[in-house]
Write a protein that holds these residues in place. Sequence first.
Motif, PDB file in Angstrom:
ATOM      1  N   SER A  57     149.842  34.552 -29.808  1.00 10.37           N
ATOM      2  CA  SER A  57     151.013  33.707 -29.601  1.00 10.37           C
ATOM      3  C   SER A  57     152.246  34.366 -30.187  1.00 10.37           C
ATOM      4  N   GLY A  58     153.396  34.129 -29.562  1.00 10.56           N
ATOM      5  CA  GLY A  58     154.633  34.733 -30.026  1.00 10.56           C
ATOM      6  C   GLY A  58     155.128  34.094 -31.315  1.00 10.56           C
ATOM      7  N   VAL A  59     156.088  34.780 -31.938  1.00 15.29           N
ATOM      8  CA  VAL A  59     156.660  34.318 -33.204  1.00 15.29           C
ATOM      9  C   VAL A  59     158.173  34.347 -33.071  1.00 15.29           C
ATOM     10  N   THR A  60     158.832  33.301 -33.603  1.00 16.89           N
ATOM     11  CA  THR A  60     160.287  33.188 -33.559  1.00 16.89           C
ATOM     12  C   THR A  60     160.858  33.314 -34.957  1.00 16.89           C
ATOM     13  N   VAL A  61     161.929  34.104 -35.086  1.00 19.09           N
ATOM     14  CA  VAL A  61     162.627  34.291 -36.357  1.00 19.09           C
ATOM     15  C   VAL A  61     164.038  33.752 -36.208  1.00 19.09           C
ATOM     16  N   GLU A  62     164.416  32.828 -37.072  1.00 17.87           N
ATOM     17  CA  GLU A  62     165.746  32.221 -37.044  1.00 17.87           C
ATOM     18  C   GLU A  62     166.490  32.542 -38.334  1.00 17.87           C
ATOM     19  N   VAL A  63     167.713  33.059 -38.208  1.00 13.91           N
ATOM     20  CA  VAL A  63     168.561  33.346 -39.369  1.00 13.91           C
ATOM     21  C   VAL A  63     169.516  32.183 -39.533  1.00 13.91           C
ATOM     22  N   TYR A  64     169.488  31.513 -40.701  1.00 11.38           N
ATOM     23  CA  TYR A  64     170.184  30.244 -40.865  1.00 11.38           C
ATOM     24  C   TYR A  64     171.701  30.373 -40.935  1.00 11.38           C
ATOM     25  N   ASN A  65     172.225  31.465 -41.475  1.00  8.70           N
ATOM     26  CA  ASN A  65     173.677  31.557 -41.633  1.00  8.70           C
ATOM     27  C   ASN A  65     174.373  32.077 -40.388  1.00  8.70           C
ATOM     28  N   ASN A  66     173.614  32.275 -39.309  1.00 13.10           N
ATOM     29  CA  ASN A  66     174.199  32.742 -38.061  1.00 13.10           C
ATOM     30  C   ASN A  66     173.423  32.110 -36.916  1.00 13.10           C
ATOM     31  N   SER A  67     174.028  31.120 -36.281  1.00 14.63           N
ATOM     32  CA  SER A  67     173.330  30.373 -35.233  1.00 14.63           C
ATOM     33  C   SER A  67     173.021  31.238 -34.021  1.00 14.63           C
ATOM     34  N   ASN A  68     173.744  32.364 -33.875  1.00 12.89           N
ATOM     35  CA  ASN A  68     173.528  33.239 -32.728  1.00 12.89           C
ATOM     36  C   ASN A  68     172.498  34.331 -32.999  1.00 12.89           C
ATOM     37  N   GLU A  69     171.965  34.366 -34.213  1.00 12.17           N
ATOM     38  CA  GLU A  69     171.037  35.434 -34.580  1.00 12.17           C
ATOM     39  C   GLU A  69     169.613  34.892 -34.586  1.00 12.17           C
ATOM     40  N   GLU A  70     168.831  35.362 -33.657  1.00 13.69           N
ATOM     41  CA  GLU A  70     167.439  34.940 -33.530  1.00 13.69           C
ATOM     42  C   GLU A  70     166.633  36.113 -33.005  1.00 13.69           C
ATOM     43  N   TYR A  71     165.385  36.167 -33.404  1.00 18.25           N
ATOM     44  CA  TYR A  71     164.518  37.260 -32.981  1.00 18.25           C
ATOM     45  C   TYR A  71     163.194  36.695 -32.492  1.00 18.25           C
ATOM     46  N   HIS A  72     162.568  37.417 -31.573  1.00 18.39           N
ATOM     47  CA  HIS A  72     161.268  37.024 -31.059  1.00 18.39           C
ATOM     48  C   HIS A  72     160.305  38.197 -31.233  1.00 18.39           C
ATOM     49  N   ILE A  73     159.145  37.885 -31.761  1.00 17.07           N
ATOM     50  CA  ILE A  73     158.122  38.903 -31.987  1.00 17.07           C
ATOM     51  C   ILE A  73     157.014  38.683 -30.973  1.00 17.07           C
ATOM     52  N   ARG A  97     147.600  45.115 -34.437  1.00 13.89           N
ATOM     53  CA  ARG A  97     148.674  45.998 -34.915  1.00 13.89           C
ATOM     54  C   ARG A  97     149.517  46.518 -33.749  1.00 13.89           C
ATOM     55  N   CYS A  98     149.948  45.604 -32.906  1.00 15.57           N
ATOM     56  CA  CYS A  98     150.765  45.972 -31.745  1.00 15.57           C
ATOM     57  C   CYS A  98     151.784  44.869 -31.503  1.00 15.57           C
ATOM     58  N   CYS A  99     152.987  44.999 -32.106  1.00 12.95           N
ATOM     59  CA  CYS A  99     154.024  43.983 -32.001  1.00 12.95           C
ATOM     60  C   CYS A  99     155.378  44.636 -31.778  1.00 12.95           C
ATOM     61  N   THR A 100     156.240  43.918 -31.060  1.00 12.71           N
ATOM     62  CA  THR A 100     157.618  44.356 -30.847  1.00 12.71           C
ATOM     63  C   THR A 100     158.551  43.212 -31.201  1.00 12.71           C
ATOM     64  N   VAL A 101     159.607  43.530 -31.946  1.00 16.10           N
ATOM     65  CA  VAL A 101     160.608  42.540 -32.346  1.00 16.10           C
ATOM     66  C   VAL A 101     161.837  42.721 -31.472  1.00 16.10           C
ATOM     67  N   PHE A 102     162.250  41.653 -30.781  1.00 12.07           N
ATOM     68  CA  PHE A 102     163.409  41.688 -29.893  1.00 12.07           C
ATOM     69  C   PHE A 102     164.518  40.791 -30.436  1.00 12.07           C
ATOM     70  N   ASN A 103     165.772  41.198 -30.210  1.00 10.07           N
ATOM     71  CA  ASN A 103     166.890  40.312 -30.500  1.00 10.07           C
ATOM     72  C   ASN A 103     167.171  39.452 -29.278  1.00 10.07           C
ATOM     73  N   THR A 104     168.235  38.657 -29.313  1.00  7.42           N
ATOM     74  CA  THR A 104     168.530  37.739 -28.208  1.00  7.42           C
ATOM     75  C   THR A 104     168.932  38.469 -26.939  1.00  7.42           C
ATOM     76  N   MET A 105     169.325  39.747 -27.056  1.00  7.99           N
ATOM     77  CA  MET A 105     169.671  40.557 -25.886  1.00  7.99           C
ATOM     78  C   MET A 105     168.464  41.300 -25.341  1.00  7.99           C
ATOM     79  N   LYS A 106     167.268  40.991 -25.874  1.00 10.65           N
ATOM     80  CA  LYS A 106     166.007  41.641 -25.496  1.00 10.65           C
ATOM     81  C   LYS A 106     166.009  43.123 -25.838  1.00 10.65           C
ATOM     82  N   GLU A 107     166.807  43.498 -26.854  1.00  8.25           N
ATOM     83  CA  GLU A 107     166.777  44.860 -27.358  1.00  8.25           C
ATOM     84  C   GLU A 107     165.727  44.946 -28.464  1.00  8.25           C
ATOM     85  N   THR A 108     164.987  46.027 -28.489  1.00 11.78           N
ATOM     86  CA  THR A 108     163.974  46.227 -29.527  1.00 11.78           C
ATOM     87  C   THR A 108     164.651  46.601 -30.839  1.00 11.78           C
TER      88      THR A 108
END
Length: 225
Positions: free
Chosen positions: A125-141, A148-159
Amino acid sequence: MTLCMDSESTAEKMKEISVVQDGNYVFKEEIHYTVLKTSLFFSGDGFTAYDCHGQLVFRVDSYGPDSRNLDELVLMDPDGRCLLTVRRKRPSLHQRWEGFKGERIDGDKPTFSIKRSSMIGRSHSGVTVEVYNNSNEEYHIEGCFSQRCCTVFNTMKETVAEIHRKVDPTTGVMLGKEVLTLCVKPGFDAAFAMGFVLVLDQISGNNSLDDDATMEPTVHPTTED
């Protein structure tokens, strides 16, 4: 096997993200860490992370036979200075963890949270990371930490970071699951990324070292890896 490729275009596009240590662990080039799941007393209970020169960069010490179920973990530098604290929030159906800058003190407000995106499923299952001091900053793992195979993406789907099984560059042998590579892209906070590893290890549970379809021999790295 190439784990990560340097990319000038990625470095130009991505803004610097410093969540934990005000830029101390943000670099203009791609960084690779060898992360060992280890402990001083009980195998598999702590972490150490080394750079490409074999120098210790991060460590997590946990003690006692029940340390795999700790509700709070502290990421430190080589000198024992606390960089961040991650703490399990209870109760939480999504296995939410909250992150704090430095050493957490009662009353401190969290800087970020990490939780499973879905209550259904486990290691995949995926994992969501939320940064509290910036509502626009979120990451998806995305991916499977137990493999041992994971990729972390920002909201622009950049690794921004990747986790892989480590391969010995001299022999091409894939090392055991207690040895992984953390690849941090230019401009992203490496200490923040290491915090992901701590939480993902807890979320994935004890199966992270036991659910291989095939059993490879364990090979331990040298500092030159």
